[in-house]
Design a protein around this motif. Structure first.
Motif, short mmCIF file in Angstrom:
data_model
loop_
_atom_site.label_atom_id
_atom_site.label_comp_id
_atom_site.label_asym_id
_atom_site.label_seq_id
_atom_site.Cartn_x
_atom_site.Cartn_y
_atom_site.Cartn_z
N THR A 185 0.85 -1.28 0.04
CA THR A 185 0.04 0.20 0.21
C THR A 185 0.95 1.12 0.07
OG1 THR A 185 -0.33 -0.11 2.41
CG2 THR A 185 -1.79 -1.16 1.05
N SER A 186 1.94 1.16 0.56
CA SER A 186 2.77 2.36 0.77
C SER A 186 3.46 2.80 -0.84
CB SER A 186 4.00 1.94 1.85
OG SER A 186 4.69 0.97 1.13
N VAL A 187 3.57 1.78 -1.78
CA VAL A 187 4.14 2.35 -2.96
C VAL A 187 2.93 2.18 -4.17
CG1 VAL A 187 6.38 1.66 -2.19
CG2 VAL A 187 4.65 -0.17 -3.67
N LYS A 188 1.97 1.75 -3.75
CA LYS A 188 0.75 1.47 -4.85
C LYS A 188 0.60 3.04 -5.40
CE LYS A 188 -3.13 -1.43 -5.68
NZ LYS A 188 -4.26 -2.26 -5.14
N GLY A 189 0.39 2.80 -7.06
CA GLY A 189 0.22 4.17 -7.65
C GLY A 189 1.34 5.02 -7.73
N ARG A 190 2.42 4.58 -7.08
CA ARG A 190 3.77 5.21 -7.61
C ARG A 190 4.80 4.43 -8.20
NH1 ARG A 190 6.69 6.89 -3.35
NH2 ARG A 190 5.93 5.57 -1.98
N PHE A 191 4.85 3.02 -7.87
CA PHE A 191 5.93 2.26 -8.41
C PHE A 191 5.18 1.30 -9.24
CE2 PHE A 191 8.88 2.03 -4.31
CZ PHE A 191 9.09 3.32 -4.38
N THR A 192 6.01 0.94 -10.49
CA THR A 192 5.61 -0.24 -11.21
C THR A 192 6.52 -1.18 -11.37
OG1 THR A 192 4.29 1.42 -12.42
CG2 THR A 192 4.69 -0.54 -13.50
N ILE A 193 6.06 -2.30 -11.35
CA ILE A 193 7.28 -3.64 -11.50
C ILE A 193 6.88 -4.26 -12.84
CG2 ILE A 193 5.68 -5.43 -10.30
CD1 ILE A 193 8.11 -6.64 -9.27
N SER A 194 7.75 -4.51 -13.31
CA SER A 194 7.52 -5.18 -14.82
C SER A 194 9.05 -6.30 -15.08
CB SER A 194 7.80 -4.08 -16.06
OG SER A 194 8.98 -3.52 -15.81
#
Length: 119
Positions: free
Chosen positions: A61-70
């Motif tokens: 929840t602390s990074v959702k919307g800011r970080f993207t894993i691929s």
């Protein structure tokens, strides 16, 4: 022998971006889930983001919307795009790959890369 090599860490100002990369060797990367963890000084290691072999993703929840894993299975690589960085994102970031075959778990870690968010 399995190796995970991370890159892309560094010093960035609040609000900035960094892209972490992790390249695996010695495994059939597409068979593994890939994860990014982080550990800040004095804190427990925390799971930040996961991506399955089929590219299903989940985030803390602390990074959702800011970080993207691929992931790029052709290059045996997993990436973490980090935007809108905050000072509380400062930590050592670790790449991890994991696979379970019947009851046996295969679990490998990179050496970590430092991310510092500071003005």
């Amino acid at each position: 022998q399995v190796h995970l090599v991370e890159s892309g860490g560094g010093l960035v100002q609040p609000g900035g971006s960094l892209r972490l990369s992790c390249v695996a060797s010695g495994i059939i990367f597409a068979h593994y889930a890939a994860n990014w963890y982080r550990q800040a000084p004095g804190k427990q290691r925390e799971l930040v983001a996961t991506i399955s072999g089929g590219s299903t993703t989940n985030y803390s929840t602390s990074v959702k919307g800011r970080f993207t894993i691929s992931r790029d299975n052709a290059k045996n690589a997993v990436h973490l795009q980090m935007n809108s960085l905050k000072p509380e994102d400062t930590a050592v970031y670790y790449c991890n790959v994991r696979r379970e075959v019947f009851t046996r778990e295969y679990d490998y870690w990179g050496q970590g890369t430092q991310v510092t968010v500071s003005s």
